[in-house]
Design an enzyme around this catalytic site. Sequence first.
Site, PDB file in Angstrom:
ATOM      1  CD  GLU A 503      -3.156   0.742   1.811  1.00  0.00           C
ATOM      2  OE1 GLU A 503      -3.072   1.024   3.298  1.00  0.00           O
ATOM      3  OE2 GLU A 503      -4.180   0.137   1.402  1.00  0.00           O
ATOM      4  CE  LYS A 505      -1.822   2.746   5.576  1.00  0.00           C
ATOM      5  NZ  LYS A 505      -3.002   2.126   6.423  1.00  0.00           N
ATOM      6  CE  LYS A 566      -7.632  -0.204   1.139  1.00  0.00           C
ATOM      7  NZ  LYS A 566      -6.614  -0.301   2.032  1.00  0.00           N
ATOM      8  CD  GLU A 615     -11.691  -3.034   4.238  1.00  0.00           C
ATOM      9  OE1 GLU A 615     -12.261  -2.190   5.256  1.00  0.00           O
ATOM     10  OE2 GLU A 615     -10.629  -2.879   3.678  1.00  0.00           O
ATOM     11  CG  ASN A 637      -9.440  -3.659   7.566  1.00  0.00           C
ATOM     12  OD1 ASN A 637      -8.492  -3.851   8.072  1.00  0.00           O
ATOM     13  ND2 ASN A 637      -9.901  -2.452   7.272  1.00  0.00           N
ATOM     14  CD  GLU A 673      -8.702  -5.367   3.165  1.00  0.00           C
ATOM     15  OE1 GLU A 673      -9.326  -4.798   3.963  1.00  0.00           O
ATOM     16  OE2 GLU A 673      -9.106  -5.266   2.069  1.00  0.00           O
ATOM     17  CB  SER A 674      -5.323  -3.811   8.704  1.00  0.00           C
ATOM     18  OG  SER A 674      -6.014  -3.330   7.720  1.00  0.00           O
TER      19      SER A 674
HETATM   20  O1  IGP Z   1      -1.865   0.002   7.687  1.00  0.00           O
HETATM   21  P1  IGP Z   1      -1.761  -1.554   7.542  1.00  0.00           P
HETATM   22  O2  IGP Z   1      -1.872  -2.334   8.721  1.00  0.00           O
HETATM   23  O3  IGP Z   1      -0.624  -2.146   6.897  1.00  0.00           O
HETATM   24  O4  IGP Z   1      -3.195  -1.698   6.534  1.00  0.00           O
HETATM   25  C1  IGP Z   1      -3.329  -1.509   5.425  1.00  0.00           C
HETATM   26  C2  IGP Z   1      -4.836  -1.599   4.829  1.00  0.00           C
HETATM   27  O5  IGP Z   1      -5.164  -2.707   4.968  1.00  0.00           O
HETATM   28  C3  IGP Z   1      -5.530  -0.365   5.329  1.00  0.00           C
HETATM   29  O6  IGP Z   1      -5.042   0.911   4.889  1.00  0.00           O
HETATM   30  C4  IGP Z   1      -7.002  -0.344   4.838  1.00  0.00           C
HETATM   31  C5  IGP Z   1      -7.696  -1.479   4.830  1.00  0.00           C
HETATM   32  N1  IGP Z   1      -9.001  -1.174   4.688  1.00  0.00           N
HETATM   33  C6  IGP Z   1      -9.141   0.099   4.408  1.00  0.00           C
HETATM   34  C7  IGP Z   1      -9.953   0.973   4.116  1.00  0.00           C
HETATM   35  C8  IGP Z   1      -9.876   2.116   4.002  1.00  0.00           C
HETATM   36  C9  IGP Z   1      -8.730   2.762   4.127  1.00  0.00           C
HETATM   37  C10 IGP Z   1      -7.670   1.949   4.628  1.00  0.00           C
HETATM   38  C11 IGP Z   1      -7.728   0.657   4.563  1.00  0.00           C
END
Ligand code: IGP
Length: 733
Positions: A503, A505, A566, A615, A637, A673-674
């Site tokens: 990502e 970001k 995103k 998601e 997520n 995710e995340s």
């Molecule tokens: O910060 P991480 O743990 O690397 O997460 C990435 C991604 O999963 C996260 O940015 C995300 C998952 N779903 C979202 C929805 C909106 C914005 C952001 C996200």
Amino acid sequence: MLKIKTPKTHKAKRELEKRAPKLVENAKKTLILNGTKTSNVLNAVLAQIYHLRKGLAVKFSKKNENIRPFESGGETSLEFFSLKTDCSLFVFGSHSKKRPNNLVLGRMYDHHVYDLVEVGVENFKPIESFKYDKMIAPRQGSKPFFAFIGEGFENSEELKHLKDVLLDHFRGEVVENLNLTGIDRVYVCTAISSNTIFFTHCAIRLRKSGTSIPRIELVEVGPSMDLVVRRHRLPNDSVKKEAMRTALTQPKKIKNVTRDEVKGKLGKIYIPDQQVGALALSNNVKGLKRERREAKMSKDNKDAMTKKRKTEPQIETFCCSREYDLLSYPRMEGILIGVSAMVMVKPCNNLSSMNFTWRNSIGGMRRFGPLRCNKPGEDSTDGLVKITYSPDYIANSIEVSEWESGVPLDRILENQGIRIRRRPPSGPSAHSVGPFEFRLENEGNSPRNILEKIIWNKDVELKERKPLSMLIKDLERAPPVRDFVGALKASYQKIGMPALIAEVKKASPSRGVLREKFDPVEIASTYEKNGATCLSILTDEKYFQGSFENLELVRRAGVKCPLLCKEFIIDAWQIYYARSKGADAILLIAAVLPDLDIKYMTKICRKLGIAALVEVHNEREMDRVLDIDGIQLIGINNRDLETFEVDILNTKNLLEGERGQLIHQKGITVVGESGLFTPKDVAFVHDAGVKAVLVGESLIKKEDPGKAIAELFGKDISTYMSFDEHFNISGNV
Ligand SMILES: O=P(O)(O)OC[C@@H](O)[C@@H](O)c1c[nH]c2ccccc12
């Protein structure tokens, strides 16, 4: 085979013309012939039939070996003779032990046997056995009567058929007018049993009655006989239909043609009123030089094109129920929903639904489409706003959801366990007065969590969007779509570890700024070089410091990974926008979107050829999404978007048991995710069943985000990947 001959002499020509089919056919002729064995009775019967049919019969005297009616192949010579003699009726006599004194009466159509009735002759009395009275001798051209007596002619199939055939055999010439004195004979047929008739030939004698109407007496003049039907064959239906076809007896009236004694044949033609002065000359005017002619033609074409364009105005896309001032938008689109007669229009705030009149109900089905609204009075026939259906629509998802289900959005969301409110309950959150913006904060209309805050802001941002018609044009210029899901699957196969979606970001609402020195293209390239399969580019500006410009930059910089846009999508318009900026996939958040939106939006994705990463965060959302057909990619997520709590156990929990099985059965690819920081984390979600991971923070925060990939996976995964080689992805626009 008979040859078709063209007549060489006038006589032959006349002869052929006589036989040719005519509108009113000549009287039918009868061919009379016999088989190898005959009897005296039969000979006499045939001779007398010939006598009765005088002038309209041909009689063969030789024996005929090959004629066996009713038998296959036994009718060929009959047909041949019929053609030769131009007879369409025949009487064939034969005599055998089995069928003594046998007569076959038949008809031909187009010189093929049409139908047959076989009768046995009994109790034959020849003409000679009757008293001859000169007074009642038949007159020249006399016509016979027919009397069919007895119910048998109504009930019995055999007799009905016999009646038909006898009528044809003995009726003679068909005439239009009759002189009653010319009727001097009667054929009397009396049905004795269901297959036997008594046939006799009588003369009509007119006796004085004392009045002007004479008394009629029938005098038998013979011959007479009983006819017992032995076999009969009806024509088949198609031949019958063909044979019964009648031509119009009236020749077509010739209009506008008259004959004049002096001038001969005269014709009239109709010419409508000519305004000679106003007549346009054609483009191909003779004598006009070619160059000038061509120039004139191309000018005409251009004129036609511009005229056409004028009638198809640019249309503003919007949904009526949005807070747009209709009056300041002379032409706009909205959503039209309805059941044929009952079309419902949600008007803008300035106009009530009474101000609308609509055309084009949409086929009696509950469907939606955009509306084109004109200002009242503006080219409207009845002074009201004119709304017409337009097929190129994009609907606002809130209105669609409400109209589709007939339930207010809040209730839909509630029913599906969605806590995020799509809009502040009491109108728009911000009000503008001149250059100032102010917000009336109270419990009801302030966002309850960060996700709600982001969503409400999206609603405000979207008001600035450009019309769909312009966006559609941008789509044509967008870079080609890359296979996002295909790339993930191929990569997973190759490395045996989850494929990486890295990502790009800069910041997040929970963690603040993640990386000060932020060059999206540089980061994207290093991700790609170090083994990322796909990239996720944050485009939300306010909370994530991302942008669509970043997406576009990365896409145009030569990065070959498929790109996920995103974004917080709440309106289908955003999907088109994402694609126009080069997205190969978009994110749909089940915590925000009701089922109908997800269905509608995934459909749009399919139409655009891009992937939708749907998601989910909890069981409820997972179950809802698994109920929707056609989902290919689900993201779990680990972060709760309302509280920001992260727990990677979430992935495991949601993939356990039946859900995991269903996902497997449906061939859905799951993305974890995340919150993934270590090889252990990756292995953990891999074990749980994910085939791809979406990672931001743990990579982006590192000095070298590319190198961080090897650290996250516990090994260098870059060597596995070569996009050109594995995915056959070529070119970068
Ligand atoms: O910060 P991480 O743990 O690397 O997460 C990435 C991604 O999963 C996260 O940015 C995300 C998952 N779903 C979202 C929805 C909106 C914005 C952001 C996200």
